[in-house]
Design an enzyme around this catalytic site. Structure first.
Site, PDB file in Angstrom:
ATOM      1  N   CYS A 158      34.711  42.600  47.901  1.00 36.64           N
ATOM      2  CA  CYS A 158      36.102  42.956  47.612  1.00 36.64           C
ATOM      3  C   CYS A 158      36.224  43.706  46.292  1.00 36.64           C
ATOM      4  O   CYS A 158      37.154  44.480  46.102  1.00 36.64           O
ATOM      5  CB  CYS A 158      37.003  41.736  47.629  1.00 36.64           C
ATOM      6  SG  CYS A 158      36.734  40.616  46.277  1.00 36.64           S
ATOM      7  N   HIS A 188      39.552  36.710  42.905  1.00 35.17           N
ATOM      8  CA  HIS A 188      39.648  37.720  43.960  1.00 35.17           C
ATOM      9  C   HIS A 188      40.202  39.010  43.380  1.00 35.17           C
ATOM     10  O   HIS A 188      41.026  38.989  42.462  1.00 35.17           O
ATOM     11  CB  HIS A 188      40.567  37.205  45.068  1.00 35.17           C
ATOM     12  CG  HIS A 188      40.472  37.953  46.357  1.00 35.17           C
ATOM     13  ND1 HIS A 188      39.298  38.500  46.829  1.00 35.17           N
ATOM     14  CD2 HIS A 188      41.416  38.253  47.295  1.00 35.17           C
ATOM     15  CE1 HIS A 188      39.519  39.081  47.990  1.00 35.17           C
ATOM     16  NE2 HIS A 188      40.795  38.955  48.290  1.00 35.17           N
ATOM     17  N   ASN A 201      45.174  43.193  50.927  1.00 32.56           N
ATOM     18  CA  ASN A 201      43.947  42.409  50.889  1.00 32.56           C
ATOM     19  C   ASN A 201      42.825  43.154  51.609  1.00 32.56           C
ATOM     20  O   ASN A 201      43.051  44.237  52.170  1.00 32.56           O
ATOM     21  CB  ASN A 201      44.183  41.032  51.528  1.00 32.56           C
ATOM     22  CG  ASN A 201      43.235  39.974  50.993  1.00 32.56           C
ATOM     23  OD1 ASN A 201      42.308  40.267  50.240  1.00 32.56           O
ATOM     24  ND2 ASN A 201      43.445  38.733  51.387  1.00 32.56           N
TER      25      ASN A 201
END
Length: 542
Positions: free
Chosen positions: A172, A382, A414
């Site tokens: 990510c 994150h 996301n």
């Protein structure tokens, strides 16, 4: 040529090494556990720790899913709706999936310079100049068009990236940066197509921990110095088309790391020209308590940056309740917060214990506990893309009968695919102070049960001044197997070599693809010049 922006935001110091020499405290983003690799199974097959958080995991659970039928394909990942009729077993598996997709540190401040008073003044001036207003809109979102948008803004919103899926690679840090870099080029009016920046190129050339995580701030410096191409060069097919990276049988590979699946060759799939995107080197962190930013101006500064420059990379703490799943029904597998109480994530909410009805309008039945933000419930960090903001009216924020409020939120993109979240891969997260730990505005320090010091938070800010440059990149020695790619071969053979204009009010074609209008217009001009010369020639001869 040095831009005004570069003069305002000079290159920040890129730190080598680690604060106070504490290398053991250096963590990386990516969604892959720092501890808990395959050797942990050999030490104790009944216990393993992912992302610094203990998980009760029995080795038999991995063996049970090693040979899953082909029918259980990647279409349902990461929700795994069809895995098992045993809720307990499915819960085990989903826990591992959640951990592998979460990063473990967002310490942007250690890698970048703070937002200075000069930066703040320049941003404020840019905002006022663009908006002709001292008031920011109550809500704004680069991912959605509205009737209030100008034609210029509508055109640019068509070029904004859609949510990607990192699958079981802890990438990510690369996926979020790739999306935002392309978005900022679109908002700057430097492209008239969807850039589709390649996260895989970053994993190959600027690898850091690859599928074990990385730091978005460091990646931005790499892109500023050396650039990055689009998915036409190399895309995420190595994972999206590989069962090991996309389906439940990946549980057997969590410990062994999926990084070896990343292409070994450093070239593009084909020997052809591709656009190289470079950002300015003025990378900054917007976070309260650093530089000219404090609690009083941090949210406005983030909003002004997004409004004038485009989506931003944000880093935040994830607690266990963020990934608490809907256990049944049409929303099964989605995080509970997405489908109740306005769809806004509130860090103290007892989502795991919720057993009421589902629907964004449902507010009753949700309870709250401060224990949800204890260090025992820390799951990781994150990196995502902040697309905009808004206010969710009249949602529950506490256990009292009158604990109903209009809650400001950030709207985020996301990297968990389009079946997770709302509107195909997005989510809302409450702003500070409704969320005091799981938020972007302030740095949060936390000690895990294992004694690991975590320091997270902030929003990365940067600018772009120059359009991408068309350049021939080296190709891999062997052409790819067409069956291993997610698109037809023609997609990878080149970027369309149209002229990239720097006009700020560029209006792209309605399908969002690159326009050849510029080249067509040039041919008309050349033809008119030739005709004019011929007319003059014949007139003079007479």
């Amino acid at each position: 040529m040095t831009s005004i922006i570069n003069q305002r935001w000079p290159l920040g110091n890129l730190m080598d090494g680690f604060p106070n020499g504490e290398k053991q405290n250096k963590l990386s983003f990516g969604g892959v556990p720092e501890k808990g690799y395959f050797e942990e199974f050999n030490k104790d097959p009944k216990y393993i720790s992912f992302s610094g958080t203990p998980e009760k995991a029995y080795f038999e659970e991995f063996n049970r899913y090693r040979n899953i039928d082909e029918d259980d394909n990647r279409d349902t990942f990461p929700l795994f709706n069809e895995i098992s009729s045993n809720p307990e077993s499915e819960s085990y598996l989903q826990t591992f999936v959640d951990n592998v997709r979460i990063n473990t540190d967002i310490n942007f401040v250690s890698k970048t310079n703070s937002f200075s008073q000069n930066d703040l003044s320049y941003l404020n001036a840019t905002y006022v100049d663009k908006s002709l207003s001292l008031e920011l809109p109550i809500k704004f979102n680069w991912a959605k068009t509205t009737s209030a948008d100008s034609p210029d803004v509508v055109a640019k919103k068509k070029l904004i990236s859609k949510p990607d899926n990192q699958y079981l690679c802890g990438s990510c840090w690369a996926v979020s940066v790739a999306g935002v870099v392309g978005d900022v080029f679109a908002v700057a009016g430097l492209v008239n197509w969807v850039p589709n920046i390649s996260a895989t190129y970053a994993l190959i050339h600027y690898p850091q921990g690859r599928c074990k995580g990385g730091d978005p701030a460091t990646l931005l410096y790499n892109i500023a110095n050396n650039g990055i191409p689009s998915k036409h060069c190399v895309d995420y097919s190595w994972c999206s088309q590989n069962r090991t990276c996309t389906t439940a049988d990946s549980a057997a590979h969590f410990g062994s790391d999926l990084s070896p699946l990343i292409p070994k060759d450093r070239g593009c799939y084909f020997d052809s020209e591709h656009y190289i995107f470079k950002i300015d080197s003025n990378i900054r962190t917007i976070v309260a308590g650093s530089g000219a930013i404090d609690v009083s101006n941090v949210q406005r500064t983030i909003k002004e940056y997004i409004y004038t420059t485009g989506p931003a990379v944000g880093g935040y703490i994830i607690f266990r309740n963020f990934t608490s799943k809907v256990p049944f029904g049409p929303h099964k597998g989605n995080s509970t917060f997405n489908v109740i109480n306005g769809g806004v994530y509130l860090e103290k909410a007892n989502y795991a214990q919720y057993r009421g009805e589902y629907g964004e309008h449902i507010t009753e039945g949700l309870t709250f506990s401060s224990s949800n933000t204890d260090s025992d419930n820390y799951a990781g960090g994150h990196a995502i893309s902040i697309m905009g903001w808004g206010i969710q009216p009249r949602i529950r924020v506490g256990n009292g009968p009158n604990d109903i409020a209009d809650v400001p939120y950030w709207y985020c993109r996301n990297s968990w695919g389009t079946k997770w979240g709302m509107n195909g891969g997005y989510f809302k997260i409450a702003m500070y102070p409704y969320n005091r730990k799981s938020q972007f505005s302030k740095i949060v320090e936390l000690m895990t049960p294992q004694g690991q010091h975590i320091r997270l938070g902030g929003v990365l800010a940067f600018t772009v001044s120059n359009p991408p440059v068309l350049k021939k990149l080296p190709a891999n020695k062997q052409p790819p197997n067409p069956n291993s790619l997610s698109k037809l071969l023609d997609y990878y053979k080149n970027d369309e070599d149209d002229i990239v204009t720097k006009l700020p009010n560029i209006v792209p074609p309605s399908d969002g693809k690159k326009s050849t209008t510029s080249k067509t217009n040039n041919w008309y001009i050349y033809a008119l010049i030739i005709i004019f010369i011929l007319i003059i020639f014949f007139v003079l001869r007479k």
